[in-house]
Design a protein around this motif. Structure first.
Motif, PDB file in Angstrom:
ATOM      1  N   PHE A  12     -14.653  -2.325 -17.664  1.00 32.62           N
ATOM      2  CA  PHE A  12     -15.031  -1.681 -17.097  1.00 32.62           C
ATOM      3  C   PHE A  12     -15.709  -0.539 -18.543  1.00 32.62           C
TER       4      PHE A  12
ATOM      5  N   TYR B 149     -12.888  -6.587  -6.529  1.00 28.29           N
ATOM      6  CA  TYR B 149     -12.026  -5.443  -7.446  1.00 28.29           C
ATOM      7  C   TYR B 149     -12.319  -4.360  -6.261  1.00 28.29           C
ATOM      8  N   SER B 150     -11.454  -3.401  -5.710  1.00 32.53           N
ATOM      9  CA  SER B 150     -11.569  -1.795  -5.042  1.00 32.53           C
ATOM     10  C   SER B 150     -11.942  -0.708  -5.580  1.00 32.53           C
ATOM     11  N   MET B 151     -12.813  -0.050  -5.035  1.00 32.53           N
ATOM     12  CA  MET B 151     -13.418   1.204  -5.914  1.00 32.53           C
ATOM     13  C   MET B 151     -12.333   1.806  -6.131  1.00 32.53           C
ATOM     14  N   LEU B 152     -11.092   2.085  -4.782  1.00 36.18           N
ATOM     15  CA  LEU B 152      -9.728   2.548  -6.027  1.00 36.18           C
ATOM     16  C   LEU B 152      -8.653   1.859  -7.005  1.00 36.18           C
ATOM     17  N   ARG B 153      -8.944   0.671  -7.244  1.00 35.21           N
ATOM     18  CA  ARG B 153      -8.401   0.352  -8.270  1.00 35.21           C
ATOM     19  C   ARG B 153      -9.780   0.603  -9.546  1.00 35.21           C
ATOM     20  N   THR B 154     -10.949   0.822  -8.708  1.00 35.55           N
ATOM     21  CA  THR B 154     -11.591   0.981  -9.948  1.00 35.55           C
ATOM     22  C   THR B 154     -11.526   2.161 -10.801  1.00 35.55           C
ATOM     23  N   TRP B 155     -11.777   3.524  -9.992  1.00 30.45           N
ATOM     24  CA  TRP B 155     -10.897   4.177 -10.369  1.00 30.45           C
ATOM     25  C   TRP B 155     -10.000   4.839 -10.626  1.00 30.45           C
ATOM     26  N   ALA B 156      -8.748   4.160  -9.966  1.00 32.84           N
ATOM     27  CA  ALA B 156      -7.749   4.313 -11.172  1.00 32.84           C
ATOM     28  C   ALA B 156      -7.281   3.924 -12.729  1.00 32.84           C
ATOM     29  N   ASN B 157      -8.334   2.867 -13.164  1.00 38.76           N
ATOM     30  CA  ASN B 157      -8.399   2.570 -14.309  1.00 38.76           C
ATOM     31  C   ASN B 157      -9.181   2.714 -14.660  1.00 38.76           C
ATOM     32  N   VAL B 158     -10.127   3.390 -14.705  1.00 45.32           N
ATOM     33  CA  VAL B 158     -11.250   4.202 -15.419  1.00 45.32           C
ATOM     34  C   VAL B 158     -10.628   5.713 -15.797  1.00 45.32           C
ATOM     35  N   THR B 159      -9.859   5.749 -15.127  1.00 45.84           N
ATOM     36  CA  THR B 159      -9.699   7.627 -14.951  1.00 45.84           C
ATOM     37  C   THR B 159      -8.126   7.367 -16.105  1.00 45.84           C
TER      38      THR B 159
END
Length: 298
Positions: free
Chosen positions: A155, A164-174
């Motif tokens: 990331f 890789y879904s946007m939701l999983r990407t957002w959760a990981n970055v957060t």
């Protein structure tokens, strides 16, 4: 400031450091153990092992230790066939005596690397989401030599994500940002499938009480930062196509929040605490087969 190394394809690889380091540059001559954890990845592990053939043209000494974690499919059989066909001469197929989960397999690998005298352990997951090729330009330049950990980051700038879904990407970055704020050091990933560690940092066993499950890497990044280890992150190419993820987003999120609460309450208590569901005094494993440079190919 980030530091740039030229990659094999003439693009730039961005190394992001958590503390200033001065590293040595020279021809690579270190001993690396490539640890491939494998569980229920019968279709992916042959591709991972086949890709390691690129190491035959690299300086340095590489050995492969595939640690099979009591799969319920044909991973063990296909791993042995793939290793047999791989041109690297030094290879091992190891099977855990029990299913120790991903974190437990790491502990088996670090202990084996210590016993065999390897200087570095490269972790490359057997589900074929990452590639060993992403770290090679850094190794050629000696970018690992004055570091304790060189961690692949999905990331950060320069990385690519496929499937890789946007939701999983957002959760990981957060969660990367939250963990960074708590640790006081920038984390670009909490646990990808491509990492390098200086083996000697595990000799004191600071990692042994970390959870054996998929959260092992979350504990590890805190442990590395809290014990003053020298870390750097580098961008990787990551994909999901035919893999089966064992991570459940909501359950993982709750677990990570509980972990953060423990770490916030007391850094010292967090490092000393027992985080395993099943504490063990050892992680026995069996060498199924070993190929060595002296083995007669006939």
């Amino acid at each position: 400031m980030p530091t740039f190394w030229p990659s094999a394809t003439s693009s730039n690889v961005d190394l992001a450091f958590t503390r200033p380091v001065t590293y040595k540059v020279g021809i690579m001559s270190d001993r690396f153990l490539i640890f491939v954890p494998a569980y229920n990845c019968e279709n992916q592990v042959p591709r991972v092992i086949a890709d390691l053939a690129c190491l035959t043209d690299e300086p340095g000494k590489f050995a492969i230790a595939l640690i099979e974690n009591r799969s319920t499919d044909s991973t063990l059989r296909r791993a042995e066939a793939s290793l047999d066909a791989c041109p690297l001469p030094d290879k091992l197929l190891i099977q855990n005596d029990e299913n120790y989960n991903l974190g437990g397999s790491h502990k088996v690998a670090f202990d084996f690397a210590r016993a065999e005298g390897y200087e570095y352990v490269i972790v490359l997951h057997g589900d074929d989401q990452g590639s060993i090729r992403d770290i090679l330009p850094l190794l050629r330049k000696g970018g690992h030599r004055n570091l304790d950990a060189l961690l692949g980051a999905r990331f950060m700038k320069g990385s690519t994500l496929q499937g890789y879904s946007m939701l999983r990407t957002w959760a990981n970055v957060t969660f990367n940002l939250i963990f960074s704020a708590v640790a006081g050091k920038r984390f670009y990933d909490l646990g990808s499938g491509l990492n390098l560690f200086r083996r000697s940092i595990f000799d004191n066993g600071f990692h042994l009480k970390f959870a054996d499950n998929l959260t092992f890497n979350y504990y590890l990044v805190f442990g590395l930062a809290d014990t003053g280890k020298r870390l750097a992150f580098f961008p990787i190419n990551w994909r999901e196509d035919d893999q089966i993820s064992n991570a459940k987003l909501f359950t993982q999120g709750i677990t990570m929040l509980k972990m953060l609460g423990q770490r916030i309450r007391s850094k010292q208590a967090f490092l000393r605490a027992e985080h395993r569901i099943t504490p063990r005094s050892s992680y026995p494993a069996t060498v199924v087969r070993r190929w060595s440079p002296s083995e007669d190919p006939a």
